[in-house]
Design an enzyme around this catalytic site. Structure first.
Site, PDB file in Angstrom:
ATOM      1  N   ARG A 123       0.838  -1.197   0.000  1.00 32.27           N
ATOM      2  CA  ARG A 123       0.000   0.000   0.000  1.00 32.27           C
ATOM      3  C   ARG A 123       0.870   1.242   0.000  1.00 32.27           C
ATOM      4  O   ARG A 123       1.847   1.331   0.750  1.00 32.27           O
ATOM      5  CB  ARG A 123      -0.933   0.016   1.212  1.00 32.27           C
ATOM      6  CG  ARG A 123      -1.994  -1.077   1.141  1.00 32.27           C
ATOM      7  CD  ARG A 123      -2.955  -1.020   2.300  1.00 32.27           C
ATOM      8  NE  ARG A 123      -3.861  -2.168   2.263  1.00 32.27           N
ATOM      9  CZ  ARG A 123      -4.696  -2.503   3.252  1.00 32.27           C
ATOM     10  NH1 ARG A 123      -4.750  -1.760   4.340  1.00 32.27           N
ATOM     11  NH2 ARG A 123      -5.477  -3.557   3.144  1.00 32.27           N
TER      12      ARG A 123
ATOM     13  N   ARG B 193       2.271   0.978  10.198  1.00 36.15           N
ATOM     14  CA  ARG B 193       1.782   1.412   8.890  1.00 36.15           C
ATOM     15  C   ARG B 193       2.932   1.326   7.888  1.00 36.15           C
ATOM     16  O   ARG B 193       3.766   2.228   7.803  1.00 36.15           O
ATOM     17  CB  ARG B 193       1.242   2.839   8.975  1.00 36.15           C
ATOM     18  CG  ARG B 193       0.297   3.214   7.847  1.00 36.15           C
ATOM     19  CD  ARG B 193      -0.274   4.602   8.070  1.00 36.15           C
ATOM     20  NE  ARG B 193      -1.080   4.689   9.275  1.00 36.15           N
ATOM     21  CZ  ARG B 193      -2.359   4.351   9.354  1.00 36.15           C
ATOM     22  NH1 ARG B 193      -2.994   3.913   8.280  1.00 36.15           N
ATOM     23  NH2 ARG B 193      -3.025   4.452  10.487  1.00 36.15           N
TER      24      ARG B 193
ATOM     25  N   GLU C 239      -6.212  -1.169  15.550  1.00 37.87           N
ATOM     26  CA  GLU C 239      -6.845  -2.105  14.621  1.00 37.87           C
ATOM     27  C   GLU C 239      -5.879  -3.209  14.194  1.00 37.87           C
ATOM     28  O   GLU C 239      -4.731  -2.952  13.836  1.00 37.87           O
ATOM     29  CB  GLU C 239      -7.327  -1.365  13.376  1.00 37.87           C
ATOM     30  CG  GLU C 239      -7.955  -2.279  12.324  1.00 37.87           C
ATOM     31  CD  GLU C 239      -8.066  -1.624  10.952  1.00 37.87           C
ATOM     32  OE1 GLU C 239      -8.155  -2.372   9.964  1.00 37.87           O
ATOM     33  OE2 GLU C 239      -8.034  -0.375  10.888  1.00 37.87           O
TER      34      GLU C 239
ATOM     35  N   SER D 126     -10.218  -6.110  10.182  1.00 36.62           N
ATOM     36  CA  SER D 126     -11.434  -5.420   9.749  1.00 36.62           C
ATOM     37  C   SER D 126     -12.253  -6.427   8.952  1.00 36.62           C
ATOM     38  O   SER D 126     -11.768  -6.972   7.952  1.00 36.62           O
ATOM     39  CB  SER D 126     -11.071  -4.204   8.889  1.00 36.62           C
ATOM     40  OG  SER D 126     -12.193  -3.417   8.610  1.00 36.62           O
TER      41      SER D 126
ATOM     42  N   ARG E 264       0.941  -6.647  12.429  1.00 36.13           N
ATOM     43  CA  ARG E 264       0.378  -6.061  13.644  1.00 36.13           C
ATOM     44  C   ARG E 264       0.244  -7.099  14.751  1.00 36.13           C
ATOM     45  O   ARG E 264       0.316  -6.761  15.940  1.00 36.13           O
ATOM     46  CB  ARG E 264      -0.955  -5.391  13.341  1.00 36.13           C
ATOM     47  CG  ARG E 264      -0.796  -4.176  12.440  1.00 36.13           C
ATOM     48  CD  ARG E 264      -1.995  -3.266  12.417  1.00 36.13           C
ATOM     49  NE  ARG E 264      -1.751  -2.123  11.552  1.00 36.13           N
ATOM     50  CZ  ARG E 264      -2.530  -1.052  11.477  1.00 36.13           C
ATOM     51  NH1 ARG E 264      -3.619  -0.981  12.230  1.00 36.13           N
ATOM     52  NH2 ARG E 264      -2.237  -0.045  10.671  1.00 36.13           N
TER      53      ARG E 264
END
Length: 448
Positions: A284, A299, A371, A374, A413
């Site tokens: 990403r 991130r 988070e 999701s 994560r």
């Protein structure tokens, strides 16, 4: 992708859902006007093309009748008319294609409609907590953040990664590299052996149509990494304009290839729900994340994730969403990681989602929940973009499938969470019991 007929049949309901997503009445009303205008233009173009074709067919038959009646003048006149209609068909067909494309482009930019139970809200601060599982550990010392732990162990190197690739990359070494691999293998085994998902090893490069199918394009183009061949790159930059190349994209998540496995297919209802999982690298650009989480592994431009995808009937999808969320939660339960589940409000949910649960893991080094998964139900929003249908057991007409996707979970994560929750005062990290079989029985990671 939305169905214009459904929109026109309930303009008030559509407008209300637009305002739940973004409370801007002027923008919502302007969008509805544009949609109606484009749909009317589409209908007019189709009618014009059909009328021309019908007249052409009728005139062709009349030529035969005129010739049979030995009316040469009329026959010649009709032949001229047919020729003119034939010559004009190309322009009419182009007008029809352009009108359809204009409507579809407008529809493709509209987010999915939230389900009625999704709460209205502006951002993550308006997400209600559904449940909290596990109690954060009380440390006898000030807990460190994951990057402090990893660097002190000599097994996490951001400087080396920056020399290779720039910011937002990490080099893991030794036991931490193995721990990351162990986490992914543990998750895949759990989802396949216990939860009944079929493991898939998908391509990491996909074409435009696949990214469009799951709604990464065109809305989130700037968040993606495009992979152009040398020839494509030369042509692209020589044109000195953005262009619309049918080139490869690095997948931002395995949701893209897994969901697109059913594109342009008609499935049998008996085969649903179809459940798939994959562990892949993900890429990403994080174009909108400037200044956020610049330190550590939270991130990254490249990260590993185990993804779950379900293809279901409309009647199955809500229960499947709850089941998928429970599967992701089970990963954290078996790792002994405290977490909470929140329901995303309308202002925080994803573009393609009807309803989303976020699972947030406790990070003692940050003293907050972050988070880690999701899980979303998308209804037929993606299916319409992909042309994915199923044939009901009873009935002749096909229906669009419902698609669901969820992280099961983000491996990087999860590594962060294990380091922070299982850290010891001496700088070592205890290996969770669930991961020890994947670590050769290793119980503690210490600096060599």
């Amino acid at each position: 992708m939305h169905d214009i007929k459904t929109i026109r049949d309930d303009l008030a309901g559509f407008r209300a859902d637009l305002l739940r997503r973004k409370p801007d009445e002027a923008a919502a009303d302007a969008l509805i006007v544009r949609l109606i205008e484009r749909d009317d233009a589409r209908k007019t173009a189709i009618q014009k093309a059909q009328a021309a074709q019908e007249r052409r067919n009728a005139a062709s038959k009349e030529i035969g009748a005129a010739m049979k009646a030995k009316d040469a003048a009329l026959a010649d006149e009709l032949k001229a008319e047919v020729a003119a209609l034939k010559d004009g068909m190309g322009a009419l067909e182009a007008e029809e294609r352009d009108a359809i494309a204009a409507l579809e482009t407008e529809l493709a930019a509209i987010p999915n409609r939230p389900l009625p139970e999704v709460p209205f809200g502006a951002d993550e601060n308006d997400n209600p907590e559904i449940r909290r599982v596990g109690e954060p550990k009380n440390f006898s010392f000030k807990p460190k953040e994951h990057f402090e732990i990893g660097e002190a162990l000599g097994l996490m190197d951001f400087e080396a990664a920056a020399k290779l690739s720039g910011a937002r990359f990490t080099v893991l070494k030794g036991k931490l590299a193995r721990l990351e691999r162990a986490l992914e293998q543990f998750m895949l085994d759990l989802h396949t052996d216990v939860h009944g998902y079929t493991e898939v090893a998908p391509p990491l490069l996909v074409r435009d149509r696949a990214m469009f199918g799951t709604a990464q394009l065109p809305k989130f183009r700037d968040d993606q990494f495009a992979a152009l061949s040398l020839v494509e790159a030369e042509q692209h930059f020589a044109a000195n304009e953005p262009g619309e190349l049918d080139h490869f994209w690095l997948i931002p998540t395995a949701e893209v290839p897994l969901t697109n496995l059913v594109r342009e297919q008609i499935l049998d209802e008996a085969s649903l729900p179809l459940r798939m999982t994959a562990g892949t690298p993900c890429f990403r650009a994080e174009a909108g994340a400037a200044g956020r989480d610049t330190r550590g592994m939270i991130r990254q431009h490249q990260f590993s994730k185990v993804e779950m995808v379900s293809i279901a009937t409309p009647e199955q999808s809500q229960a499947e969403h709850e089941r998928m969320t429970a599967c992701a939660e089970e990963v954290l339960k078996r790792l002994g990681l405290p977490y909470r589940v929140v329901l995303l409000c309308t202002g925080d949910m994803g573009f393609a989602s009807q309803k989303t649960y976020d699972i947030e893991v406790w990070l003692p080094g940050q003293d907050r929940y972050r988070e880690i998964s999701s899980c979303s139900v998308c209804g037929d929003f993606q299916a319409r973009r992909m042309g994915a249908r199923y044939r009901p057991a009873e009935g002749k007409n096909t229906r669009y499938v419902h698609t669901l996707n969820g992280s099961g979970v983000a491996v990087g994560r999860a590594l962060v969470a294990v380091l922070e929750n299982y850290q010891n005062e001496d700088g070592s990290v205890t290996v969770p019991e669930a991961l020890r079989p994947y670590m050769g029985g290793l119980e503690t990671i210490s600096r060599a």
